[in-house]
Design a protein around this motif. Sequence first.
Motif, PDB file in Angstrom:
ATOM      1  N   ALA A 100       4.318   0.035  17.700  1.00  0.00           N
ATOM      2  CA  ALA A 100       3.592   0.158  16.928  1.00  0.00           C
ATOM      3  C   ALA A 100       1.681   0.875  17.164  1.00  0.00           C
ATOM      4  CB  ALA A 100       3.188  -1.205  16.510  1.00  0.00           C
ATOM      5  N   GLY A 101       1.796   0.562  18.955  1.00  0.00           N
ATOM      6  CA  GLY A 101       0.228   0.668  18.944  1.00  0.00           C
ATOM      7  C   GLY A 101      -0.112   2.315  19.026  1.00  0.00           C
ATOM      8  N   LEU A 102       1.608   3.044  19.681  1.00  0.00           N
ATOM      9  CA  LEU A 102       1.568   4.121  20.237  1.00  0.00           C
ATOM     10  C   LEU A 102       1.109   5.356  18.547  1.00  0.00           C
ATOM     11  CD1 LEU A 102       4.410   4.441  22.191  1.00  0.00           C
ATOM     12  CD2 LEU A 102       2.291   4.435  22.821  1.00  0.00           C
ATOM     13  N   ASP A 103       1.287   4.279  17.733  1.00  0.00           N
ATOM     14  CA  ASP A 103       0.642   5.660  16.161  1.00  0.00           C
ATOM     15  C   ASP A 103      -0.066   5.405  15.922  1.00  0.00           C
ATOM     16  OD1 ASP A 103       3.153   6.151  16.009  1.00  0.00           O
ATOM     17  OD2 ASP A 103       4.434   4.862  14.951  1.00  0.00           O
ATOM     18  N   LYS A 104      -1.467   4.138  16.367  1.00  0.00           N
ATOM     19  CA  LYS A 104      -2.374   3.867  16.194  1.00  0.00           C
ATOM     20  C   LYS A 104      -3.465   5.039  16.268  1.00  0.00           C
ATOM     21  CE  LYS A 104      -1.695  -1.693  15.392  1.00  0.00           C
ATOM     22  NZ  LYS A 104      -2.301  -2.582  15.624  1.00  0.00           N
ATOM     23  N   THR A 105      -4.811   5.037  16.370  1.00  0.00           N
ATOM     24  CA  THR A 105      -5.772   5.723  16.540  1.00  0.00           C
ATOM     25  C   THR A 105      -6.064   5.130  17.378  1.00  0.00           C
ATOM     26  OG1 THR A 105      -6.685   5.894  14.389  1.00  0.00           O
ATOM     27  CG2 THR A 105      -5.369   7.961  14.911  1.00  0.00           C
ATOM     28  N   SER A 106      -7.115   5.519  18.017  1.00  0.00           N
ATOM     29  CA  SER A 106      -8.600   5.388  18.932  1.00  0.00           C
ATOM     30  C   SER A 106      -9.383   6.062  18.923  1.00  0.00           C
ATOM     31  CB  SER A 106      -7.439   4.311  20.229  1.00  0.00           C
ATOM     32  OG  SER A 106      -7.355   4.066  20.042  1.00  0.00           O
ATOM     33  N   LYS A 107     -10.893   5.594  19.454  1.00  0.00           N
ATOM     34  CA  LYS A 107     -12.090   6.568  19.604  1.00  0.00           C
ATOM     35  C   LYS A 107     -11.497   7.154  20.775  1.00  0.00           C
ATOM     36  CE  LYS A 107     -16.510   7.685  18.288  1.00  0.00           C
ATOM     37  NZ  LYS A 107     -18.159   7.174  17.501  1.00  0.00           N
ATOM     38  N   LEU A 108     -11.628   8.754  21.168  1.00  0.00           N
ATOM     39  CA  LEU A 108     -11.645   8.990  22.382  1.00  0.00           C
ATOM     40  C   LEU A 108     -13.241   9.943  22.360  1.00  0.00           C
ATOM     41  CD1 LEU A 108     -10.388   8.987  25.479  1.00  0.00           C
ATOM     42  CD2 LEU A 108      -9.370  10.286  24.534  1.00  0.00           C
ATOM     43  N   GLY A 109     -14.304   9.435  22.951  1.00  0.00           N
ATOM     44  CA  GLY A 109     -15.780  10.332  22.934  1.00  0.00           C
ATOM     45  C   GLY A 109     -16.005  10.846  21.381  1.00  0.00           C
ATOM     46  N   LYS A 110     -16.445  11.227  20.830  1.00  0.00           N
ATOM     47  CA  LYS A 110     -16.465  11.208  19.725  1.00  0.00           C
ATOM     48  C   LYS A 110     -15.283  11.690  18.028  1.00  0.00           C
ATOM     49  CE  LYS A 110     -21.067  13.094  20.807  1.00  0.00           C
ATOM     50  NZ  LYS A 110     -21.981  14.341  19.985  1.00  0.00           N
ATOM     51  N   LYS A 111     -14.023  11.590  18.918  1.00  0.00           N
ATOM     52  CA  LYS A 111     -12.845  12.096  17.546  1.00  0.00           C
ATOM     53  C   LYS A 111     -12.170  10.756  17.691  1.00  0.00           C
ATOM     54  CE  LYS A 111     -12.903  16.808  18.937  1.00  0.00           C
ATOM     55  NZ  LYS A 111     -12.136  18.136  19.285  1.00  0.00           N
ATOM     56  N   LEU A 112     -10.885  10.764  16.679  1.00  0.00           N
ATOM     57  CA  LEU A 112     -10.123   9.651  17.088  1.00  0.00           C
ATOM     58  C   LEU A 112      -8.647  10.869  17.795  1.00  0.00           C
ATOM     59  CD1 LEU A 112     -10.899   8.303  13.633  1.00  0.00           C
ATOM     60  CD2 LEU A 112     -10.856   7.176  15.853  1.00  0.00           C
ATOM     61  N   ARG A 113      -8.335  10.023  18.163  1.00  0.00           N
ATOM     62  CA  ARG A 113      -6.809  10.471  18.628  1.00  0.00           C
ATOM     63  C   ARG A 113      -5.614   9.690  18.343  1.00  0.00           C
ATOM     64  NH1 ARG A 113      -8.307  13.867  23.522  1.00  0.00           N
ATOM     65  NH2 ARG A 113      -6.596  14.338  23.317  1.00  0.00           N
ATOM     66  N   HIS A 114      -4.401   9.836  18.479  1.00  0.00           N
ATOM     67  CA  HIS A 114      -3.105   9.019  18.189  1.00  0.00           C
ATOM     68  C   HIS A 114      -3.342   8.716  19.988  1.00  0.00           C
ATOM     69  CE1 HIS A 114      -2.033  10.746  14.525  1.00  0.00           C
ATOM     70  NE2 HIS A 114      -1.375   9.252  14.619  1.00  0.00           N
ATOM     71  N   ASN A 115      -2.736   7.294  20.226  1.00  0.00           N
ATOM     72  CA  ASN A 115      -2.655   6.243  21.262  1.00  0.00           C
ATOM     73  C   ASN A 115      -1.943   7.379  21.703  1.00  0.00           C
ATOM     74  OD1 ASN A 115      -4.987   4.587  20.290  1.00  0.00           O
ATOM     75  ND2 ASN A 115      -3.942   2.698  19.821  1.00  0.00           N
ATOM     76  N   SER A 116      -0.315   7.448  21.508  1.00  0.00           N
ATOM     77  CA  SER A 116       0.423   8.560  22.310  1.00  0.00           C
ATOM     78  C   SER A 116       0.111   9.696  22.186  1.00  0.00           C
ATOM     79  CB  SER A 116       1.626   8.700  21.107  1.00  0.00           C
ATOM     80  OG  SER A 116       1.315   9.009  20.573  1.00  0.00           O
ATOM     81  N   ASP A 117      -0.884   9.940  22.482  1.00  0.00           N
ATOM     82  CA  ASP A 117      -1.891  11.167  22.990  1.00  0.00           C
ATOM     83  C   ASP A 117      -2.534  11.003  23.534  1.00  0.00           C
ATOM     84  OD1 ASP A 117      -2.356  14.068  23.006  1.00  0.00           O
ATOM     85  OD2 ASP A 117      -4.183  13.711  21.811  1.00  0.00           O
ATOM     86  N   ILE A 118      -3.078   9.922  23.276  1.00  0.00           N
ATOM     87  CA  ILE A 118      -4.561   8.727  25.175  1.00  0.00           C
ATOM     88  C   ILE A 118      -3.691   8.652  26.139  1.00  0.00           C
ATOM     89  CG2 ILE A 118      -5.748   7.795  25.613  1.00  0.00           C
ATOM     90  CD1 ILE A 118      -7.169   7.733  22.690  1.00  0.00           C
ATOM     91  N   TRP A 119      -2.187   8.406  26.040  1.00  0.00           N
ATOM     92  CA  TRP A 119      -1.452   8.243  27.027  1.00  0.00           C
ATOM     93  C   TRP A 119      -0.611   9.314  27.162  1.00  0.00           C
ATOM     94  CZ3 TRP A 119      -2.021   3.652  29.339  1.00  0.00           C
ATOM     95  CH2 TRP A 119      -2.397   2.093  28.773  1.00  0.00           C
ATOM     96  N   MET A 120      -0.107  10.270  27.016  1.00  0.00           N
ATOM     97  CA  MET A 120      -0.101  10.791  27.259  1.00  0.00           C
ATOM     98  C   MET A 120      -1.052  12.504  27.982  1.00  0.00           C
ATOM     99  SD  MET A 120       3.098  10.746  26.939  1.00  0.00           S
ATOM    100  CE  MET A 120       4.324  12.767  27.599  1.00  0.00           C
TER     101      MET A 120
END
Length: 149
Positions: A100-120
Amino acid sequence: MLDRWNYIGNKLVAMAQDFPEDKYDYKLQKDERTFAQNLLHATALDFLLIRAVAGSNIGPDFGEGDNPSRDAFKTKADVVKFVQEAVVDGADLIRQQVDAGLDKTSKLGKKLRHNSDIWMFAIEHSAEHYGQLVVYYRANNMVPPDSRR
């Protein structure tokens, strides 16, 4: 995601442990990072990404940005510990947040990104530095740990 995170992370840990300390400041050309600086950069970026996903300041203080000073990590043991901490802390966070955490979003810099994208992104970035470190091994007539029989 956990499998891929641990796979590349453990390869970097193995290299950090294996490469001779007297070659930690080796680089092929004057305008590139040393072996140690490559590990420190890859690990610092991992921590920045882990912190974004966690929403908290996980890991050691290594200063601003993603290029910690070698002065803060003077010995091979310091570098190895830093790399190991990132792999463990990242794996723990992936386990805690589960799928479920992979589907959430997090702020990276000034943008929101899917956590799955951040991990990849973190995994791909570490793999790019792994490739650079393989070149450092080969330039020193050494075989990287992952290539040994």
